[in-house]
Motif scaffolding. Structure first.
Motif, PDB file in Angstrom:
ATOM      1  N   LEU A  50      -4.573   4.304  -6.204  1.00  0.00           N
ATOM      2  CA  LEU A  50      -4.875   4.789  -4.859  1.00  0.00           C
ATOM      3  C   LEU A  50      -6.029   4.003  -4.233  1.00  0.00           C
ATOM      4  CD1 LEU A  50      -4.520   8.660  -5.322  1.00  0.00           C
ATOM      5  CD2 LEU A  50      -3.009   7.130  -4.037  1.00  0.00           C
ATOM      6  N   VAL A  51      -6.993   3.622  -5.053  1.00  0.00           N
ATOM      7  CA  VAL A  51      -8.098   2.797  -4.556  1.00  0.00           C
ATOM      8  C   VAL A  51      -7.571   1.432  -4.114  1.00  0.00           C
ATOM      9  CG1 VAL A  51     -10.278   1.691  -5.156  1.00  0.00           C
ATOM     10  CG2 VAL A  51      -9.771   3.992  -6.005  1.00  0.00           C
TER      11      VAL A  51
ATOM     12  N   THR B 207       0.907   3.845  -3.134  1.00  0.00           N
ATOM     13  CA  THR B 207       0.506   5.231  -2.863  1.00  0.00           C
ATOM     14  C   THR B 207       1.591   6.205  -3.303  1.00  0.00           C
ATOM     15  OG1 THR B 207      -0.857   4.557  -0.974  1.00  0.00           O
ATOM     16  CG2 THR B 207      -0.177   6.868  -1.072  1.00  0.00           C
TER      17      THR B 207
ATOM     18  N   MET C  59      -4.522  -1.667   2.468  1.00  0.00           N
ATOM     19  CA  MET C  59      -4.439  -1.269   3.872  1.00  0.00           C
ATOM     20  C   MET C  59      -5.482  -2.009   4.708  1.00  0.00           C
ATOM     21  SD  MET C  59      -2.007   0.779   4.685  1.00  0.00           S
ATOM     22  CE  MET C  59      -2.641   1.397   6.252  1.00  0.00           C
ATOM     23  N   LYS C  60      -6.690  -2.129   4.172  1.00  0.00           N
ATOM     24  CA  LYS C  60      -7.751  -2.839   4.895  1.00  0.00           C
ATOM     25  C   LYS C  60      -7.392  -4.309   5.086  1.00  0.00           C
ATOM     26  CE  LYS C  60     -12.553  -4.376   4.594  1.00  0.00           C
ATOM     27  NZ  LYS C  60     -12.134  -5.788   4.806  1.00  0.00           N
TER      28      LYS C  60
ATOM     29  N   ALA D 175      -4.572   0.770  -3.134  1.00  0.00           N
ATOM     30  CA  ALA D 175      -3.776   0.958  -1.920  1.00  0.00           C
ATOM     31  C   ALA D 175      -4.674   0.961  -0.684  1.00  0.00           C
ATOM     32  CB  ALA D 175      -2.992   2.264  -2.007  1.00  0.00           C
ATOM     33  N   ALA D 176      -5.846   1.575  -0.803  1.00  0.00           N
ATOM     34  CA  ALA D 176      -6.787   1.597   0.318  1.00  0.00           C
ATOM     35  C   ALA D 176      -7.267   0.185   0.654  1.00  0.00           C
ATOM     36  CB  ALA D 176      -7.974   2.499  -0.011  1.00  0.00           C
ATOM     37  N   VAL D 177      -7.531  -0.603  -0.388  1.00  0.00           N
ATOM     38  CA  VAL D 177      -7.948  -1.994  -0.173  1.00  0.00           C
ATOM     39  C   VAL D 177      -6.821  -2.791   0.488  1.00  0.00           C
ATOM     40  CG1 VAL D 177      -8.652  -4.130  -1.308  1.00  0.00           C
ATOM     41  CG2 VAL D 177      -9.566  -1.944  -2.099  1.00  0.00           C
TER      42      VAL D 177
ATOM     43  N   ALA E 229       0.832  -1.207   0.000  1.00  0.00           N
ATOM     44  CA  ALA E 229       0.000   0.000   0.000  1.00  0.00           C
ATOM     45  C   ALA E 229       0.864   1.253   0.000  1.00  0.00           C
ATOM     46  CB  ALA E 229      -0.926  -0.002   1.214  1.00  0.00           C
TER      47      ALA E 229
END
Length: 235
Positions: A188-189, A101, A195-196, A191-193, A97
């Protein structure tokens, strides 16, 4: 609703062997992919391709952790290694991530745009075709076995599929329409996934260890999910 019985000892051993083979295939593919993607990225001055290759390196570390866990023949030893393996996978997700990012921000600021690359298109297309099958096979085996680490690693393999799609779209759109911003926005989307998924792996969310089933019950439902109430690996 009664809790479903887990696989028998013989079935557990078969599933563990299947996971070892799938992890070995994933590691082999990702090593080759990393070498080719980084080389193609360097030749084309493409930060997107280089980032994709480095993502493959991160995936190898995650798969290697699962391989280490399932190298143990004894089920109790594999269970004992589960927590440490999940932590390694979580760190791999966080690293992925962070890099994605950073790479996306560089692209958006005009310092790291994806360049047209035929080898890059081929690499991304191959990954897009191969990775979903590896991910699905490992996820099924991990769910039936009740292994959170195997399921988490399969999610990282699936994330590679998304990255492949992003890379492919970015290279094609940049080459045909000059839309260099499409790649970093989608990244970026992703990367958010990542992180989750990393947070879930760090917290140990996923599959719970299933109870041992009788041989008859396991044979009756060989593909049944082995998770009990409160587990989300079958979601």
């Amino acid at each position: 609703m009664p809790m479903s019985l887990g696989p028998s000892p013989a079935r557990r051993d078969a599933l563990a062997k299947r996971i070892r083979l799938l992890v070995a295939a994933t590691i082999t593919y990702n090593v080759i992919e990393a070498i080719l993607a980084i080389s193609a990225g360097a030749l084309a001055s493409s930060t997107a391709l280089i980032g994709f290759g480095l993502d493959s390196v991160i995936e190898v570390s995650s798969a290697a952790a699962v391989a280490w866990q399932f190298a143990a023949r004894d089920h109790a030893v594999r269970e004992a290694r589960e927590h440490r393996t999940l932590r390694i996978i979580a760190v791999s997700f966080f690293a992925l991530a962070a890099y994605v990012t950073l790479d996306a921000v560089r692209a958006l600021t005009g310092t790291g745009e994806a360049e047209p690359s035929i080898p890059g298109v081929v690499i991304a297309a191959l990954s897009l075709a191969i990775m979903p099958f590896l991910s699905a096979a490992q996820r099924r085996a991990g769910r039936e076995l009740g292994s959170a680490s195997a399921v988490a690693d399969s999610k990282q393999t699936l994330l590679c599929t998304y990255l492949s799609a992003v890379l492919l779209a970015g290279l094609l759109l940049n080459a045909s329409l000059g839309w260099s911003w499409a790649d970093p926005i989608a990244a970026l989307v992703i990367a958010a996934v990542a992180m989750k998924e990393g947070r879930d792996a760090w917290q140990g969310k996923g599959c719970c260890a299933p109870p041992v089933a009788t041989a008859a019950a396991s044979a009756a439902e060989p593909e049944a999910c082995a998770c009990g109430a409160g587990c989300d690996c079958c979601d």
